[in-house]
Design a protein around this motif. Structure first.
Motif, PDB file in Angstrom:
ATOM      1  N   SER A 149       0.692  -1.114   0.019  1.00  0.00           N
ATOM      2  CA  SER A 149       0.043   0.148  -0.103  1.00  0.00           C
ATOM      3  C   SER A 149       0.823   1.487  -0.018  1.00  0.00           C
ATOM      4  N   THR A 150       2.085   1.114   0.533  1.00  0.00           N
ATOM      5  CA  THR A 150       3.026   2.184   0.765  1.00  0.00           C
ATOM      6  C   THR A 150       3.770   2.575  -0.626  1.00  0.00           C
ATOM      7  N   GLU A 151       3.590   1.741  -1.805  1.00  0.00           N
ATOM      8  CA  GLU A 151       4.214   2.052  -2.657  1.00  0.00           C
ATOM      9  C   GLU A 151       3.778   3.120  -3.648  1.00  0.00           C
ATOM     10  N   GLY A 152       4.869   4.030  -3.904  1.00  0.00           N
ATOM     11  CA  GLY A 152       4.579   5.416  -4.744  1.00  0.00           C
ATOM     12  C   GLY A 152       4.257   6.414  -3.693  1.00  0.00           C
ATOM     13  N   ILE A 153       4.492   6.163  -2.479  1.00  0.00           N
ATOM     14  CA  ILE A 153       4.167   7.231  -1.406  1.00  0.00           C
ATOM     15  C   ILE A 153       5.531   7.632  -0.928  1.00  0.00           C
ATOM     16  N   SER A 154       5.808   9.124  -0.824  1.00  0.00           N
ATOM     17  CA  SER A 154       7.192   9.120   0.023  1.00  0.00           C
ATOM     18  C   SER A 154       7.002  10.475   0.844  1.00  0.00           C
ATOM     19  N   ARG A 155       8.053  10.724   1.624  1.00  0.00           N
ATOM     20  CA  ARG A 155       7.944  11.685   2.622  1.00  0.00           C
ATOM     21  C   ARG A 155       7.947  12.949   1.896  1.00  0.00           C
ATOM     22  N   GLY A 156       7.017  13.959   2.178  1.00  0.00           N
ATOM     23  CA  GLY A 156       6.802  15.142   1.628  1.00  0.00           C
ATOM     24  C   GLY A 156       5.603  15.304   0.733  1.00  0.00           C
ATOM     25  N   ASP A 157       4.913  14.145   0.399  1.00  0.00           N
ATOM     26  CA  ASP A 157       3.866  14.026  -0.436  1.00  0.00           C
ATOM     27  C   ASP A 157       2.651  14.525   0.247  1.00  0.00           C
ATOM     28  N   ILE A 158       1.479  15.191  -0.649  1.00  0.00           N
ATOM     29  CA  ILE A 158       0.436  15.814  -0.045  1.00  0.00           C
ATOM     30  C   ILE A 158      -0.458  14.553  -0.546  1.00  0.00           C
ATOM     31  N   VAL A 159      -1.260  14.082   0.336  1.00  0.00           N
ATOM     32  CA  VAL A 159      -2.260  13.065   0.264  1.00  0.00           C
ATOM     33  C   VAL A 159      -3.461  13.521   0.837  1.00  0.00           C
ATOM     34  N   GLU A 160      -4.778  12.935   0.217  1.00  0.00           N
ATOM     35  CA  GLU A 160      -5.989  12.993   0.859  1.00  0.00           C
ATOM     36  C   GLU A 160      -6.253  11.740   1.506  1.00  0.00           C
ATOM     37  N   ILE A 161      -6.873  11.919   2.667  1.00  0.00           N
ATOM     38  CA  ILE A 161      -7.398  10.919   3.531  1.00  0.00           C
ATOM     39  C   ILE A 161      -8.786  10.237   2.975  1.00  0.00           C
ATOM     40  N   VAL A 162      -9.084   9.274   2.646  1.00  0.00           N
ATOM     41  CA  VAL A 162     -10.040   8.465   1.929  1.00  0.00           C
ATOM     42  C   VAL A 162     -10.947   7.786   2.973  1.00  0.00           C
ATOM     43  N   GLY A 163     -10.710   7.595   4.066  1.00  0.00           N
ATOM     44  CA  GLY A 163     -11.464   6.966   5.102  1.00  0.00           C
ATOM     45  C   GLY A 163     -11.148   7.115   6.460  1.00  0.00           C
ATOM     46  N   GLY A 164     -12.018   6.865   7.532  1.00  0.00           N
ATOM     47  CA  GLY A 164     -11.873   7.038   8.825  1.00  0.00           C
ATOM     48  C   GLY A 164     -12.324   8.489   9.216  1.00  0.00           C
ATOM     49  N   PRO A 165     -12.183   8.850  10.361  1.00  0.00           N
ATOM     50  CA  PRO A 165     -12.566  10.092  11.123  1.00  0.00           C
ATOM     51  C   PRO A 165     -12.210  11.502  10.400  1.00  0.00           C
ATOM     52  N   PHE A 166     -11.010  11.376   9.732  1.00  0.00           N
ATOM     53  CA  PHE A 166     -10.430  12.489   8.921  1.00  0.00           C
ATOM     54  C   PHE A 166     -10.717  12.416   7.416  1.00  0.00           C
ATOM     55  N   LYS A 167     -11.565  11.671   7.202  1.00  0.00           N
ATOM     56  CA  LYS A 167     -11.956  11.393   5.752  1.00  0.00           C
ATOM     57  C   LYS A 167     -12.138  12.935   4.804  1.00  0.00           C
ATOM     58  N   GLY A 168     -11.400  12.990   4.125  1.00  0.00           N
ATOM     59  CA  GLY A 168     -11.640  14.264   3.034  1.00  0.00           C
ATOM     60  C   GLY A 168     -10.380  15.291   3.476  1.00  0.00           C
ATOM     61  N   GLU A 169      -9.902  15.133   4.487  1.00  0.00           N
ATOM     62  CA  GLU A 169      -8.799  16.039   4.949  1.00  0.00           C
ATOM     63  C   GLU A 169      -7.349  15.876   4.033  1.00  0.00           C
ATOM     64  N   LYS A 170      -6.951  16.685   3.875  1.00  0.00           N
ATOM     65  CA  LYS A 170      -5.476  16.651   3.093  1.00  0.00           C
ATOM     66  C   LYS A 170      -4.283  16.687   4.306  1.00  0.00           C
ATOM     67  N   ALA A 171      -3.287  16.178   3.905  1.00  0.00           N
ATOM     68  CA  ALA A 171      -2.306  15.988   4.864  1.00  0.00           C
ATOM     69  C   ALA A 171      -0.771  15.641   4.173  1.00  0.00           C
ATOM     70  N   LYS A 172       0.099  15.973   4.794  1.00  0.00           N
ATOM     71  CA  LYS A 172       1.547  15.940   4.216  1.00  0.00           C
ATOM     72  C   LYS A 172       2.317  14.609   4.898  1.00  0.00           C
ATOM     73  N   VAL A 173       2.584  13.586   4.293  1.00  0.00           N
ATOM     74  CA  VAL A 173       3.470  12.588   4.781  1.00  0.00           C
ATOM     75  C   VAL A 173       4.606  12.953   5.442  1.00  0.00           C
ATOM     76  N   THR A 174       4.988  12.551   6.677  1.00  0.00           N
ATOM     77  CA  THR A 174       5.868  12.865   7.334  1.00  0.00           C
ATOM     78  C   THR A 174       6.731  11.582   7.631  1.00  0.00           C
ATOM     79  N   ARG A 175       6.122  10.376   7.734  1.00  0.00           N
ATOM     80  CA  ARG A 175       6.877   9.190   7.751  1.00  0.00           C
ATOM     81  C   ARG A 175       6.192   7.986   7.314  1.00  0.00           C
ATOM     82  N   ILE A 176       6.909   7.010   6.763  1.00  0.00           N
ATOM     83  CA  ILE A 176       6.117   5.924   6.266  1.00  0.00           C
ATOM     84  C   ILE A 176       6.883   4.693   7.106  1.00  0.00           C
ATOM     85  N   ASP A 177       6.113   3.658   7.253  1.00  0.00           N
ATOM     86  CA  ASP A 177       6.441   2.419   7.823  1.00  0.00           C
ATOM     87  C   ASP A 177       5.840   1.245   7.043  1.00  0.00           C
TER      88      ASP A 177
END
Length: 158
Positions: free
Chosen positions: A91-119
């Motif tokens: 699932s983490t393929e194609g995502i890296s630190r600093g990318d801007i993502v949109e949360i598509v599920g859960g309590p923060f659905k629809g929010e935009k966020a910046k990736v700070t760490r990937i596990d």
């Protein structure tokens, strides 16, 4: 001794791949003489359904009259060509630190966020919500984020 089978590509209406695969499955279940081994409708490939059977005649017989099928069987496919659809990608393929993502599920659905760490082991990303007053780190499963824009490269995945 089991019969040798081949994989055949079947053209269908784009967006109807799953319904065509389901109708073929129902027809195979209702016909004990049908010798269809597998049906694959990959999400990443629009307009095609793949059927494993001993002969093209067997496939043509089972698809006759099924809606959304566009023409006869296209031809044999080598299993190596389908390998990318059979092996799940992380699932983490194609995502890296600093990318801007949109949360598509859960309590923060629809929010935009910046990736700070990937596990990659846990398939999780730690995000900072952009449109909030306070920087709140949020840990989300990578399946629940959609890449909006690539950020500046801040470094390698952690």
């Amino acid at each position: 001794m089991p019969k040798k089978t081949s994989i055949f590509a079947l053209r269908c209406t784009i967006g109807q791949e799953k319904s065509v695969a389901t109708l073929i499955e129902k027809r195979v279940d209702g016909n004990p003489d049908a010798d269809i081994k597998a049906i694959l409708a990959p999400e990443a490939l629009n307009g095609y359904v793949f059927i494993e059977a001993p002969s093209q005649r067997e496939v043509n017989a089972i698809i006759t009259g099924i809606p959304h099928v566009r023409g006869k069987v296209v031809g044999k496919i080598d299993i190596d060509e389908l390998e990318e659809f059979l092996i799940p990608k992380p699932s983490t393929e194609g995502i890296s630190r600093g990318d801007i993502v949109e949360i598509v599920g859960g309590p923060f659905k629809g929010e935009k966020a910046k990736v700070t760490r990937i596990d990659p082991d846990k398939q999780e990303v730690v995000l900072e919500l952009i449109e909030t007053q306070f920087l709140i780190p949020v840990k989300v499963h990578a399946d629940y984020v959609k890449l909006v824009e690539k950020g500046e490269e801040e470094g390698e995945k952690m």
